[in-house]
Enzyme design. Structure first.
Site, short mmCIF file in Angstrom:
data_model
loop_
_atom_site.label_atom_id
_atom_site.label_comp_id
_atom_site.label_asym_id
_atom_site.label_seq_id
_atom_site.Cartn_x
_atom_site.Cartn_y
_atom_site.Cartn_z
N ARG A 22 10.02 35.43 40.45
CA ARG A 22 10.87 35.14 41.62
C ARG A 22 10.70 36.20 42.70
O ARG A 22 10.73 35.89 43.90
CB ARG A 22 12.33 35.06 41.18
CG ARG A 22 12.61 33.80 40.37
CD ARG A 22 14.01 33.78 39.85
NE ARG A 22 15.00 33.78 40.90
CZ ARG A 22 16.29 34.05 40.70
NH1 ARG A 22 16.72 34.36 39.50
NH2 ARG A 22 17.14 34.02 41.69
N ASP A 60 18.16 37.02 47.25
CA ASP A 60 16.80 37.16 47.76
C ASP A 60 16.61 38.17 48.89
O ASP A 60 15.48 38.54 49.22
CB ASP A 60 16.22 35.79 48.16
CG ASP A 60 17.06 35.06 49.22
OD1 ASP A 60 17.70 35.73 50.06
OD2 ASP A 60 17.07 33.80 49.21
N HIS A 112 26.43 38.20 44.25
CA HIS A 112 25.74 38.13 42.96
C HIS A 112 24.63 39.17 42.81
O HIS A 112 23.78 39.02 41.93
CB HIS A 112 25.18 36.71 42.74
CG HIS A 112 26.25 35.66 42.60
ND1 HIS A 112 26.03 34.31 42.77
CD2 HIS A 112 27.57 35.77 42.30
CE1 HIS A 112 27.16 33.64 42.59
NE2 HIS A 112 28.11 34.50 42.32
N CYS A 144 20.20 50.69 35.17
CA CYS A 144 19.90 51.15 33.81
C CYS A 144 20.96 50.65 32.85
O CYS A 144 22.15 50.73 33.12
CB CYS A 144 19.82 52.67 33.78
SG CYS A 144 19.50 53.29 32.11
C1 BJW Z 1 20.62 22.55 51.32
C2 BJW Z 1 19.27 22.61 51.67
C3 BJW Z 1 18.99 22.86 53.03
C4 BJW Z 1 19.36 22.22 49.57
N1 BJW Z 1 20.01 23.04 53.91
N2 BJW Z 1 21.61 22.71 52.21
C5 BJW Z 1 36.27 28.73 36.82
C6 BJW Z 1 36.03 27.41 36.47
C7 BJW Z 1 34.89 27.07 35.76
C8 BJW Z 1 33.98 28.05 35.36
C9 BJW Z 1 34.22 29.37 35.71
C10 BJW Z 1 35.36 29.68 36.43
N3 BJW Z 1 35.32 31.03 36.66
C11 BJW Z 1 34.21 31.56 36.11
C12 BJW Z 1 33.53 30.58 35.51
C13 BJW Z 1 32.27 30.77 34.77
C14 BJW Z 1 31.06 30.88 35.67
C15 BJW Z 1 30.95 29.55 36.45
O1 BJW Z 1 31.32 29.43 37.59
N4 BJW Z 1 30.39 28.55 35.80
C16 BJW Z 1 30.24 27.23 36.43
C17 BJW Z 1 28.76 26.91 36.55
C18 BJW Z 1 30.98 26.23 35.60
N5 BJW Z 1 31.15 32.02 36.57
C19 BJW Z 1 30.81 33.24 36.19
O2 BJW Z 1 30.45 33.47 35.05
C20 BJW Z 1 30.93 34.36 37.21
N6 BJW Z 1 31.61 35.45 36.64
C21 BJW Z 1 32.93 35.42 36.42
O3 BJW Z 1 33.65 34.53 36.79
O4 BJW Z 1 33.38 36.52 35.76
C22 BJW Z 1 34.74 36.55 35.34
C23 BJW Z 1 34.92 37.83 34.55
C24 BJW Z 1 35.96 38.66 34.88
C25 BJW Z 1 36.14 39.85 34.14
C26 BJW Z 1 35.26 40.16 33.10
C27 BJW Z 1 34.22 39.32 32.79
C28 BJW Z 1 34.04 38.14 33.52
C29 BJW Z 1 29.55 34.90 37.57
C30 BJW Z 1 28.72 33.89 38.26
C31 BJW Z 1 27.31 34.45 38.48
C32 BJW Z 1 26.39 33.39 39.04
N7 BJW Z 1 25.07 33.82 38.93
C33 BJW Z 1 24.01 32.92 39.33
C34 BJW Z 1 22.69 33.34 38.67
C35 BJW Z 1 22.29 34.71 39.03
C36 BJW Z 1 20.93 34.91 38.46
C37 BJW Z 1 19.87 34.92 39.52
O5 BJW Z 1 20.00 34.48 40.69
O6 BJW Z 1 18.87 35.38 39.12
O7 BJW Z 1 23.94 32.89 40.75
S1 BJW Z 1 24.23 31.22 38.90
C38 BJW Z 1 23.40 30.59 40.30
O8 BJW Z 1 24.35 29.72 40.94
C39 BJW Z 1 23.15 31.78 41.24
C40 BJW Z 1 23.72 31.24 42.55
O9 BJW Z 1 24.11 32.31 43.39
C41 BJW Z 1 24.85 30.37 42.10
C42 BJW Z 1 25.29 29.35 43.11
O10 BJW Z 1 24.30 28.39 43.33
P1 BJW Z 1 24.09 27.82 44.80
O11 BJW Z 1 23.72 28.91 45.70
O12 BJW Z 1 25.26 27.00 45.17
O13 BJW Z 1 22.77 26.94 44.61
P2 BJW Z 1 22.60 25.42 44.08
O14 BJW Z 1 21.19 25.24 43.72
O15 BJW Z 1 23.60 25.10 43.04
O16 BJW Z 1 22.96 24.51 45.35
C43 BJW Z 1 22.12 24.44 46.48
C44 BJW Z 1 22.78 23.56 47.52
O17 BJW Z 1 22.03 23.61 48.71
C45 BJW Z 1 22.91 22.09 47.12
O18 BJW Z 1 24.23 21.65 47.40
C46 BJW Z 1 21.91 21.37 48.04
O19 BJW Z 1 22.36 20.06 48.41
C47 BJW Z 1 21.87 22.28 49.22
N8 BJW Z 1 20.62 22.32 50.01
N9 BJW Z 1 18.49 22.40 50.61
C48 BJW Z 1 21.25 22.96 53.49
N10 BJW Z 1 17.68 22.93 53.52
ZN ZN Z 2 18.96 55.45 32.67
#
Ligand code: BJW
Ligand code: ZN
Length: 234
Positions: free
Chosen positions: A64, A98, A113, A121
């Site tokens: 990536r 990114d 994120h 580390c």
């Molecule tokens: C266009 C387009 C164009 C296309 N123009 N539009 C409450 C309810 C349910 C679940 C949970 C909750 N609270 C927490 C959770 C669990 C979890 C979660 O949300 N899970 C759900 C999936 C159900 N959340 C977490 O675990 C978070 N942590 C947390 O809550 O911790 C609590 C805690 C407290 C204390 C101690 C311990 C814990 C952390 C979330 C981390 C998310 N990380 C990721 C991966 C990172 C890895 C990496 O990047 O390498 O982040 S997940 C992935 O999804 C990434 C993104 O940032 C994130 C969001 O995705 P995004 O950006 O919306 O992308 P897409 O692909 O989903 O959508 C793209 C959109 O663009 C689409 O709509 C298209 O239509 C559109 N599009 N082209 C305009 N040209």
């Molecule tokens: Zn170290």
């Protein structure tokens, strides 16, 4: 309507997701060609997966990083950089790792994120910027000898508390929130739009498709961010 709201905003907040980088050639997570389709997310973006196979996870991130290094910010990123320079109070909250917003010129930015170009580390916690592509050693190690991990928030991990606090504050005090290119399914980021709405902001969504937010927002602009955002500024 929406262009007037944006141009007259005094406190503008923007939340972006992977969709804004799609036109730069970076795959989104959940759409066609999304990373989740080719690789099982649960195999890669969790602390458990990293503990099980750090080399596999780092190979994914190295790939990536290579993709992003060859990409350029697009017209959507540039429009947001321009907005930052004209709106009195501006905050860009991004879920993206990114770094393309920074390369486009945005500075008032909260990265929820983490960042693809920073390592942390697993033993001493030291964070270091590292832009080498490809990485010379996979998995990379710290000078203390322990394994490095990407400084990225994986599922089940908390967001950086200060960054999240500032994001909530920006959403709560905004008069306009623009939500761009996010599927709005990942929490807590997805809670920022309902928070802004409940606090009195006008919420505008820009997305090529519908999302769980589409019924909540004041205006839904269907289209590519790189086309719709520049039009908002004209
Ligand atoms: C266009 C387009 C164009 C296309 N123009 N539009 C409450 C309810 C349910 C679940 C949970 C909750 N609270 C927490 C959770 C669990 C979890 C979660 O949300 N899970 C759900 C999936 C159900 N959340 C977490 O675990 C978070 N942590 C947390 O809550 O911790 C609590 C805690 C407290 C204390 C101690 C311990 C814990 C952390 C979330 C981390 C998310 N990380 C990721 C991966 C990172 C890895 C990496 O990047 O390498 O982040 S997940 C992935 O999804 C990434 C993104 O940032 C994130 C969001 O995705 P995004 O950006 O919306 O992308 P897409 O692909 O989903 O959508 C793209 C959109 O663009 C689409 O709509 C298209 O239509 C559109 N599009 N082209 C305009 N040209
Ligand atoms: Zn170290």
């Amino acid at each position: 309507m929406a262009p007037d709201w944006v141009r007259s905003a005094k406190r503008l907040c923007v939340l972006t997701g992977a969709g804004i980088s799609a036109e730069s050639g970076i795959p989104t997570f959940r759409g066609p060609g999304g990373l989740w389709r080719e690789y099982r997310a649960e195999d890669l973006a969790t602390p458990e997966a990293f503990a099980r196979d750090p080399k596999l996870v780092w190979e994914w991130y190295d790939w990536r990083r290579g993709l992003v290094a060859q990409a350029e910010p697009n017209a959507g990123h540039h429009a947001l950089a321009q907005l930052e320079s004209v709106v009195p109070e501006f905050t860009l909250i991004t879920q993206n790792v990114d770094g393309l917003h920074r390369r486009a010129g945005n500075r008032k930015m909260l990265e929820l994120h983490g960042n693809l170009w920073r390592t942390r580390c697993t033993r001493c916690g030291k964070e270091v910027d590292d832009t080498r592509v490809p990485l010379p050693e996979i998995p990379p190690t710290c000078e203390c000898g322990a394994l490095l991990r990407p400084a990225i928030v994986w599922f089940g991990e908390p967001l950086p508390p200060d960054v999240w606090h500032n994001a909530e504050e920006a959403a709560r005090t905004a008069d306009v929130l623009l939500v761009v290119g996010t599927s709005a399914v990942v929490y807590p980021a997805a809670s920022l739009a309902p928070l802004a709405k409940a606090s009195g902001a006008r919420v505008i969504e820009i997305n090529t498709g519908a999302t769980p937010l589409s019924d909540l927002v004041d205006c839904s602009l269907r289209g590519a961010a790189g086309e719709v955002l520049p039009r908002l500024l004209q």
